[in-house]
Design a protein around this motif. Structure first.
Motif, mmCIF file in Angstrom:
data_model
loop_
_atom_site.group_PDB
_atom_site.id
_atom_site.type_symbol
_atom_site.label_atom_id
_atom_site.label_comp_id
_atom_site.label_asym_id
_atom_site.label_seq_id
_atom_site.Cartn_x
_atom_site.Cartn_y
_atom_site.Cartn_z
ATOM 1 N N GLY A 1 44.393 51.115 33.842
ATOM 2 C CA GLY A 1 44.727 49.780 34.253
ATOM 3 C C GLY A 1 44.483 48.566 33.122
ATOM 4 N N HIS A 2 44.897 47.674 33.289
ATOM 5 C CA HIS A 2 44.711 46.310 32.495
ATOM 6 C C HIS A 2 44.444 45.249 33.167
ATOM 7 C CE1 HIS A 2 48.122 48.944 30.497
ATOM 8 N NE2 HIS A 2 46.973 49.270 30.004
ATOM 9 N N VAL A 3 44.205 45.385 34.424
ATOM 10 C CA VAL A 3 43.679 44.044 35.388
ATOM 11 C C VAL A 3 42.399 44.448 35.802
ATOM 12 C CG1 VAL A 3 44.405 42.427 37.070
ATOM 13 C CG2 VAL A 3 45.972 43.637 35.889
ATOM 14 N N ASN A 4 41.631 43.585 35.871
ATOM 15 C CA ASN A 4 40.077 43.439 36.679
ATOM 16 C C ASN A 4 39.908 42.225 37.608
ATOM 17 O OD1 ASN A 4 39.469 45.361 33.933
ATOM 18 N ND2 ASN A 4 37.962 45.684 35.392
ATOM 19 N N VAL A 5 39.873 42.518 38.786
ATOM 20 C CA VAL A 5 39.578 41.519 39.574
ATOM 21 C C VAL A 5 38.073 41.046 39.865
ATOM 22 C CG1 VAL A 5 39.764 40.569 41.872
ATOM 23 C CG2 VAL A 5 41.664 41.863 41.052
ATOM 24 N N HIS A 6 37.698 39.949 39.488
ATOM 25 C CA HIS A 6 36.450 39.597 39.274
ATOM 26 C C HIS A 6 36.092 38.743 40.728
ATOM 27 C CE1 HIS A 6 34.709 40.860 35.396
ATOM 28 N NE2 HIS A 6 36.197 41.041 35.079
ATOM 29 N N MET A 7 35.055 38.862 41.334
ATOM 30 C CA MET A 7 34.607 38.237 42.492
ATOM 31 C C MET A 7 33.454 37.063 41.867
ATOM 32 S SD MET A 7 35.984 39.391 45.126
ATOM 33 C CE MET A 7 37.145 40.819 45.034
ATOM 34 N N ALA A 8 33.994 35.763 42.309
ATOM 35 C CA ALA A 8 32.937 34.806 41.886
ATOM 36 C C ALA A 8 32.125 34.597 43.229
ATOM 37 C CB ALA A 8 33.626 33.640 41.650
ATOM 38 N N GLY A 9 30.836 35.064 43.342
ATOM 39 C CA GLY A 9 30.251 35.087 44.390
ATOM 40 C C GLY A 9 30.917 35.481 45.780
ATOM 41 N N ASP A 10 30.599 34.730 46.761
ATOM 42 C CA ASP A 10 31.437 34.837 48.040
ATOM 43 C C ASP A 10 32.304 33.669 48.245
ATOM 44 O OD1 ASP A 10 29.375 36.524 48.882
ATOM 45 O OD2 ASP A 10 28.202 35.026 49.408
ATOM 46 N N ARG A 11 32.750 33.177 47.081
ATOM 47 C CA ARG A 11 33.747 31.874 46.983
ATOM 48 C C ARG A 11 34.899 32.000 46.670
ATOM 49 N NH1 ARG A 11 31.594 28.105 50.921
ATOM 50 N NH2 ARG A 11 29.423 28.058 50.733
ATOM 51 N N ALA A 12 35.275 32.971 45.569
ATOM 52 C CA ALA A 12 36.584 32.973 45.052
ATOM 53 C C ALA A 12 36.438 34.250 44.032
ATOM 54 C CB ALA A 12 36.547 31.818 44.073
ATOM 55 N N SER A 13 37.878 34.592 43.762
ATOM 56 C CA SER A 13 38.050 35.811 43.040
ATOM 57 C C SER A 13 39.154 35.421 41.951
ATOM 58 C CB SER A 13 38.487 36.979 43.845
ATOM 59 O OG SER A 13 39.486 36.580 44.541
ATOM 60 N N VAL A 14 39.260 36.326 41.013
ATOM 61 C CA VAL A 14 40.500 35.932 39.955
ATOM 62 C C VAL A 14 40.469 37.390 39.341
ATOM 63 C CG1 VAL A 14 38.858 35.310 38.133
ATOM 64 C CG2 VAL A 14 40.963 34.527 37.952
ATOM 65 N N PRO A 15 41.975 37.755 38.835
ATOM 66 C CA PRO A 15 42.325 38.702 38.186
ATOM 67 C C PRO A 15 42.198 38.426 36.581
ATOM 68 C CG PRO A 15 44.298 37.962 39.188
ATOM 69 C CD PRO A 15 43.149 36.987 39.555
ATOM 70 N N ILE A 16 41.451 39.187 35.886
ATOM 71 C CA ILE A 16 41.347 38.955 34.373
ATOM 72 C C ILE A 16 42.144 39.875 33.567
ATOM 73 C CG2 ILE A 16 39.578 38.823 32.395
ATOM 74 C CD1 ILE A 16 39.235 36.529 34.348
ATOM 75 N N PHE A 17 43.228 39.614 32.995
ATOM 76 C CA PHE A 17 43.942 40.270 32.058
ATOM 77 C C PHE A 17 44.432 39.562 30.917
ATOM 78 C CE2 PHE A 17 46.317 38.390 35.840
ATOM 79 C CZ PHE A 17 47.268 37.844 35.218
ATOM 80 N N CYS A 18 45.647 40.330 30.110
ATOM 81 C CA CYS A 18 45.931 39.709 28.764
ATOM 82 C C CYS A 18 46.473 38.247 29.143
ATOM 83 C CB CYS A 18 46.654 40.546 28.270
ATOM 84 S SG CYS A 18 47.443 40.088 26.651
ATOM 85 N N HIS A 19 46.066 37.293 28.155
ATOM 86 C CA HIS A 19 46.814 36.035 28.150
ATOM 87 C C HIS A 19 48.064 35.800 27.390
ATOM 88 C CE1 HIS A 19 43.377 34.185 30.438
ATOM 89 N NE2 HIS A 19 42.629 34.469 29.543
ATOM 90 N N HIS A 20 48.175 37.058 26.489
ATOM 91 C CA HIS A 20 49.219 37.125 25.630
ATOM 92 C C HIS A 20 49.239 35.639 24.699
ATOM 93 C CE1 HIS A 20 51.229 40.575 27.109
ATOM 94 N NE2 HIS A 20 50.890 40.282 28.110
#
Lengths: 145, 678, 139
Positions: free
Chosen positions: A28-47
């Protein structure tokens, strides 16, 4: 045509993560990160426009193909310099390098299609217009109808 | 051989997302998305994306098995079916048909559920139920009473038309992720989202107004909002007078629920209650979405009624963007209920205690001796097994040893049975206790219809053959019925569906031929009928065509924190697992993301108990104890702890007290204590 | 036979990856990696061609010569302490990038941070506003 994230829509369901890994044969090339209990974001290549991974690659396996940061696996020697040259940690070396290829061969990247919340998109203009309209509506109504 | 794309319906939650299974050389090799699907638009959550992983899992049951002491012997289907028929027949012959209990499966197709309840009742046993008892039984009871129909009133996609979405007791962002898509679309158009939950969940990220209430105080909160609406004159008087009955008594009763008093009970600031009430009432179209946070209480039916009251007094029913939306859990829990795999209803929600129902089905099934009156519910069957009133059970695709409350008691009860048959795709904790285990086909290995939470009946195609000797539940049930002397000669799922068409009015027009790409939405009574995505737009199927409003009094939960058990445990789900977890815990890409049981504890409580993040802790209730890893957080308030119920430990702790009408156990509130393990 | 210039070798395993005869043996522990070049009689020079550091050269076979082994300490991540790369590799990247790309907006020299922590930093940066906004709206 890189993938854009609207963080206000991400629900942390990790769908992109699981789907990406599936269509790329377990890598896989995506990692979903949790920002505490308030938000999340997938981190992947920005090209990236000035892609440091391509600068570090001595064999020419990583190169810019228009907006896309492309990867030619047959040229890769697995030296791992690209992994270390990516400021966001989204190039991996697993014997050979692997990274987001925007799902070449598919009409739309898998993560974009599968995202339940429409948080990922390939149309930056439309996505940012949508987010701006939403913000304006919230400002106008103050979270009330 | 070329790649074939077989359309199918996701086997996990009840959102009913469609996708294609890519089949090459008779193997399911991949998933392709279905962008035209009306509920999901091609999206799939992490569970859907991992759905194929269970199909070729090494743990799949591939042969019928017979218990031999502590081990299992592989047997033939002939022997297995004979054993099961003899076991059921023997128990019935000795003590009457009511000593056998049948648990049907909300993971099975409509056709299979229909046949399983028909089998039970044709044998004379009234004891047929499914795990809807553990999730939405109060919706069936409460919504049938208030609105005259038990189902989501509006489609999932219609949420996008809403101007105010009130989510109470539902963490849909994790449990029905695709539904958040439509909520975000509503928000793009300026909708307000109100979320009421004891925890800060991923769903609460979407909230404009967040009501973090104390577990078990939902009636107070809902009544408090209704109080504000009536006090401020925001109710829809025209709608109330035209379409409802019982308003005066309700309004009178609501006078007590002032925001201040409700704030004291629920722990939600009075100002927020008022803000939420106003937003909900004045919006041109408001929808209320709920799930098990509303139903899994001793006051579950009351909670559902309070939800319906709130929507009705504002006139938010029967139009686009409005409605009462219970989100069902399993892929076919709606269908299992529609098909009458319920203790109190025959197919089509015909009451089991109505003599007309018995006459109707006696004639239709050409059967004498159908049991009159309601049978034992899933939870009551377990109690009856413990007391010896139920001697044998036939459990299809359910895992009560994990999913029922107070699992130590449940296991003892199941062990107490003389004869237990479990039919499943894996050796579940319940199957471990069985005398005979029958290997069933998974969803992709059979065909039939599933009814999603939005009442959409979809045909799922068979993509691959079942592994080993496994057979579809439909085949197994038919073979067994024939051995028990019943005439169950069906050519296949389409044949059963034709019988359903003729006996269940809402499914009258949902024929195999008409089930195209994305199915039909019931009620669809005739072959020309287009289906009914929005219910109650032309009145209600109740007396005088009016919805029934009725006061509901706030009653506290059965358990509260005490000196001995100072914390309140509430349970729920996480995004990468599903229900008892027999599938998701075997799915590598899901289990690696959430491998162990954890308990969320508020930072301040943890500090007092000297518990650090990641510590192994023991959680104790009067029912038993379990260990889990502590996860320190601010997402639960002080005094509240949370555990997911996908792992075997959690339901050891929960209480088996039930709602007096719907018989659902109170999974959401148990008093407990926690200590660090040394 | 391969000759190694230990001042040029980055410790990257490229040679070992491309060698068709498994003549270049790699070993990695938690905090060290080593590369061992077996004496080979092949005429092949793939490893020479694909050495990013130009540290290898093909020399005539000499039975008296010892087989070279190089060992590198792995650099610890400035944030989490995990060992993640050899120093020559990181130095090489530092040299290959324009100066302004070696630091991010917070001035952090990200090259000396491991990829896992880089992802975390990026996630924190990306969600900062969202977390603040949500905390303010629903404290």
């Amino acid at each position: 045509m890189p993938v854009y994230v609207d963080i206000s829509r991400c629900i942390g369901c990790r769908s992109c993560e699981v789907a990406c890994k599936r269509v790329h044969g377990g890598k896989g090339h995506v990692n979903v990160h949790m920002a505490g209990d308030r938000a999340s974001v997938p981190i992947f290549c920005h090209h990236c426009e000035e892609a440091t991974c391509t600068m570090a690659c001595f064999s020419g396996a990583l190169y810019k193909d228009g907006e896309r940061t492309a990867f030619a696996v047959e040229k890769c020697t697995g030296c791992g310099l690209c992994r270390l040259a990516c400021p966001f940690g989204v190039v991996w070396t697993d014997k050979l390098a692997h990274k987001c290829d925007l799902c070449q061969g598919r009409e739309t990247p898998t993560c974009v299609v599968t995202c339940p919340a429409n948080a990922l998109s390939t149309d930056f203009e439309a996505a940012s217009k949508r987010a701006r309209t939403r913000a304006a509506l919230v400002a106008a109504y103050g979270g009330r109808v | 051989m070329p790649k074939v794309l077989v359309p199918t319906v996701c086997p996990y939650c009840a959102a009913g997302c469609g996708f294609f299974i890519a089949v090459e050389k008779e193997r399911a090799t991949g998933i392709e998305y279905m962008p035209a699907h009306p509920a999901s638009e091609g999206a799939l959550c992490s569970k859907g994306n991992a759905a194929l992983e269970v199909l070729y899992h090494e743990d799949r049951l591939i042969h019928p098995l017979k218990r031999k002491g502590d081990s299992w012997t592989r047997i033939s289907w002939e022997e297995a079916l004979d054993l099961v028929a003899r076991g059921i027949h023997g128990a019935m012959k000795e003590r009457g048909p009511d000593v056998v209990g049948f648990l049907s499966s909300s993971k099975c197709t409509n056709e299979e559920n229909y046949l399983i309840q028909k089998l039970a009742r044709s044998l004379g046993s009234a004891n047929i139920d499914n795990c809807a008892r553990l999730c939405h039984a109060p919706s069936v009871v409460g919504l049938n009473r208030t609105l005259g129909a038990a189902g989501m009133t509006n489609p999932i996609a219609d949420l996008a038309n809403s101007k105010c979405i009130f989510v109470i007791g539902s963490n849909l962002a994790e449990n029905h992720p695709v539904i958040s898509r439509w909520i975000h679309k509503a928000k793009d158009a300026g909708a307000v989202v109100i979320v009421a939950d004891p925890r800060l969940t991923h769903t609460s990220w979407m909230a404009d107004v967040l009501l973090q209430l104390k577990p078990g105080t939902d009636v107070a909160l809902l009544n408090g909002m209704a109080h504000v609406i009536i006090k401020e004159g925001l109710q829809d008087d025209l709608y109330i007078s035209k379409c409802t009955s019982g308003y005066e008594a309700l309004a009178e009763d609501l006078k007590d629920y002032t925001p201040e008093k409700v704030s004291e009970i629920t722990g939600v600031p009075a100002g927020e209650i008022i803000r939420a009430a106003r937003s909900f009432a004045i919006s041109p179209a408001s929808a209320v979405v709920y799930s098990m946070g509303i139903t899994q209480h001793t006051t579950g039916t009351d909670n559902v009624q309070a939800v319906a009251n709130l929507a009705l007094i504002c006139g938010h029913v029967g139009r686009p963007g409005t409605g009462v939306l219970p989100l069902r859990g399993q892929n076919n829990v709606q269908g299992a209920c529609d098909m009458g795999a319920l203790a109190e209803f025959y197919p089509g929600y015909r009451r089991a205690d109505d003599p007309e129902t018995i006459r109707f089905f006696s004639r239709a099934w050409n059967s004498t001796g159908l049991p009159a009156g309601r049978g034992l519910t899933a939870t009551e069957m377990i109690c009856a097994a413990a007391s010896g009133e139920v001697k044998a059970m036939y459990i299809v695709g359910e895992d009560p040893a994990n999913s029922d409350p107070s699992s130590n008691f449940t296991r003892d009860a199941l062990e107490n049975l003389d004869f237990l048959v479990v039919q499943d795709i894996f050796m579940t904790a319940t199957a471990q206790l069985a005398d005979v285990v029958l290997p069933a086909a998974a969803w992709a290995e059979k065909e039939g219809t599933y009814t999603s939470t939005e009442r959409r009946v979809q045909w799922s195609h068979k993509a691959i053959e079942p592994p080993g000797d496994a057979r579809s539940d439909l085949d197994i049930v038919c073979n067994l019925a024939q051995r028990l002397g019943l005439d169950f000669s069906y050519a296949g799922a389409a044949d059963v569906l034709a019988e359903i068409n003729s006996l269940v009015p809402a499914y009258g027009g949902i024929t195999r031929e008409r089930l195209g790409d994305f199915g039909l939405v019931w009620p669809c009574p005739t072959a020309e009928h287009p289906g009914t995505p929005i219910l109650h737009s032309q009145g209600f199927k109740l007396k005088d065509g009016r919805a029934s409003l009725g006061p509901v009094k706030y009653r506290p939960a059965a358990e509260d924190a005490s000196w001995e058990y100072p914390l309140v445990l509430t349970t729920g789900r996480v995004t990468v697992h599903h229900n008892a977890g027999s599938m998701t815990r075997r799915s590598p890409s899901l289990i690696e993301r959430e491998p162990d049981l954890f308990v969320e504890i508020n930072m301040a409580d943890a500090a007092k108990l000297r518990i650090a993040d990641g510590d192994e802790v023991t959680i104790t209730t009067p029912r038993g104890e379990t260990t889990a890893n502590a996860r320190l957080t601010d997402s639960v308030k002080r005094g509240v702890v949370f555990m997911p119920f996908h792992f075997p430990g959690t339901n050891i702790l929960t209480a088996d007290v039930t709602d007096p009408e719907a018989r659902i156990p109170e999974f959401k509130v148990s008093a407990c204590r926690i200590a660090r393990r040394n | 036979m391969i000759k190694v210039d230990k001042n040029l070798c980055l410790g990257c395993f490229s040679c070992s990856n491309v060698c068709p005869n498994q003549n270049i043996v790699r070993e990695e522990t938690e905090d060290k990696r080593s590369i061992h070049w077996k004496k080979c009689k092949e005429e092949c020079d793939l490893c020479v061609e694909f050495c990013p550091g130009k540290a290898l050269s093909l020399v005539p076979f000499d039975p008296a010569c010892e087989e070279p082994t190089l060992t590198f300490d792995l650099v610890a991540c400035k944030i989490c302490g995990a060992r993640y790369a050899t120093e020559p590799m990181l130095r090489r990247i530092e040299a290959s990038l324009p100066r302004e790309l070696q630091k991010d907006s917070t001035g952090l020299a990200w090259i000396w941070v491991c990829p896992v922590c880089r992802r975390k930093i990026e996630a924190e940066r990306a969600t900062k506003q969202m977390v603040l906004g949500r905390s303010r709206a629903n404290p």
